[in-house]
Design an enzyme around this catalytic site. Structure first.
Site, short mmCIF file in Angstrom:
data_model
loop_
_atom_site.label_atom_id
_atom_site.label_comp_id
_atom_site.label_asym_id
_atom_site.label_seq_id
_atom_site.Cartn_x
_atom_site.Cartn_y
_atom_site.Cartn_z
N ALA A 178 12.70 6.54 1.16
CA ALA A 178 13.11 7.74 1.97
C ALA A 178 14.62 8.14 1.74
O ALA A 178 15.23 8.90 2.61
CB ALA A 178 12.80 7.29 3.37
N ASN B 193 5.53 5.62 1.94
CA ASN B 193 5.87 6.92 1.01
C ASN B 193 6.12 6.75 0.02
O ASN B 193 5.97 7.88 -0.96
CB ASN B 193 6.73 7.55 1.85
N TYR C 285 -2.24 8.25 -11.38
CA TYR C 285 -1.87 8.75 -9.98
C TYR C 285 -3.01 9.09 -9.06
O TYR C 285 -3.05 8.62 -7.90
CB TYR C 285 -0.91 10.02 -10.35
N ALA D 270 -5.74 8.13 -9.02
CA ALA D 270 -6.67 6.85 -8.56
C ALA D 270 -5.72 6.12 -7.60
O ALA D 270 -6.26 5.41 -6.53
CB ALA D 270 -6.87 5.76 -9.89
N LYS E 127 -3.56 7.31 -5.43
CA LYS E 127 -3.63 8.10 -4.25
C LYS E 127 -5.19 8.13 -3.54
O LYS E 127 -5.26 8.06 -2.24
CB LYS E 127 -3.10 9.47 -4.34
#
Ligand code: NAI
Length: 248
Positions: free
Chosen positions: A14, A91, A156, A158, A160
């Site tokens: 973050a 995140n 990427y 896969a 996600k």
């Protein structure tokens, strides 16, 4: 009265981008915010200052989200410093794009480890705390390409898609303990990650989005705030697309 008064949030990766926007929005709704990033450098320290300026407790922690032991350690430290963890936002994420034919094993492993294994690491470390509290909200940052796939982003996409399966499974496994888990699937959001794309690609994207613009980190942060707060107390195991109508 803020929507997140009295809650403590932990957000990974973050120091900037979407994670930072979520941290600031959560703080503006009254949450105390612990966040991680690879390093707490000047940029991360500025993020910490911006959050603190909203009058909440905050601290940035250097940790590699892809590392299991690192994660266990940092979660224990955060729990000690803040006393509770009510919201976990997984995140942290990276891209290492390339066509499958040219994709190296390292490109595959890096993206899976940073984007997906990191969420396992943090969920594994945080859920015992949430179970003792008998409540918790977990938000996995997925992507529209995790829902629909994308040429040149097999690793990427896969990772996600994995974030969605992970959130749905946790929702089923831990719902009886008062823990909710959901995924957000952002579309084209303007951050440093997407800034590397050419102007032409960016213009083309915008043309194909029904709302005719790229999203802002704040667009994602607003949905994260809903999922983190008690406004979504009966929402679990869901994927919310934040994509200007791209995925319907
Ligand atoms: P960004 O690259 O601006 O920020 C990502 C942050 O994660 C950085 O501060 C970086 O240092 C940190 N990070 C990277 N590896 C880490 C690790 N191993 N441990 C801890 N922290 C680490 O990216 P952005 O755009 O803010 O993306 C945030 C999330 O949203 C990512 O998971 C990304 O995949 C996802 N996303 C972004 C979209 C976009 O269009 N920008 C679209 C869909 C999803």
């Amino acid at each position: 009265m803020g929507l997140l008064d009295g809650k403590t949030a932990l957000i990974t990766g973050a120091a900037r981008g979407i994670g930072k926007a979520i941290a600031l929005k959560f703080a503006s709704e009254g949450a105390n915010v612990a966040f991680t990033d690879l390093a707490i450098d000047e940029n991360a320290q500025n993020t910490e200052k911006e959050i603190a300026a909203m009058g909440v407790k905050t601290k940035g922690y250097a940790s590699n989200a892809a590392n299991f032991e690192d994660t266990a350690k940092v979660v224990a430290e955060i729990h000690k410093d803040f006393g509770r963890i009510d919201i976990l936002v997984n995140n942290a994420g990276i891209t290492r794009d390339g066509l499958m034919m040219r994709m190296s094993e390292q490109q595959w492993d890096m993206v899976i480890n940073v984007n997906l294994k990191s969420a396992f690491n943090f969920i594994h470390a945080c859920t015992p705390i949430m179970m003792r509290q008998k409540s918790g909200s977990i938000i996995n940052m997925s992507s529209v390409v995790g829902v629909s796939g994308n040429a040149g982003q097999a690793n990427y996409s896969a990772s996600k898609a994995g974030m969605i399966g992970l959130a749905k499974s946790i929702a089923k496994e831990l719902g009886s303990r008062g823990i909710r888990a959901n995924a957000i699937a952002p579309g084209f959001i303007i951050t440093e990650m997407t800034d590397q794309l050419s102007e032409e690609v960016k213009a083309d994207w915008a043309k194909n989005i029904p709302l005719r613009r790229g999203g802002t980190p704040e667009d994602v942060a607003n949905v994260a705030t809903f999922l983190a707060s008690d406004l979504s107390s009966y929402v679990s195991g869901q994927v919310v697309n934040v994509c200007g109508g791209m995925n319907t």
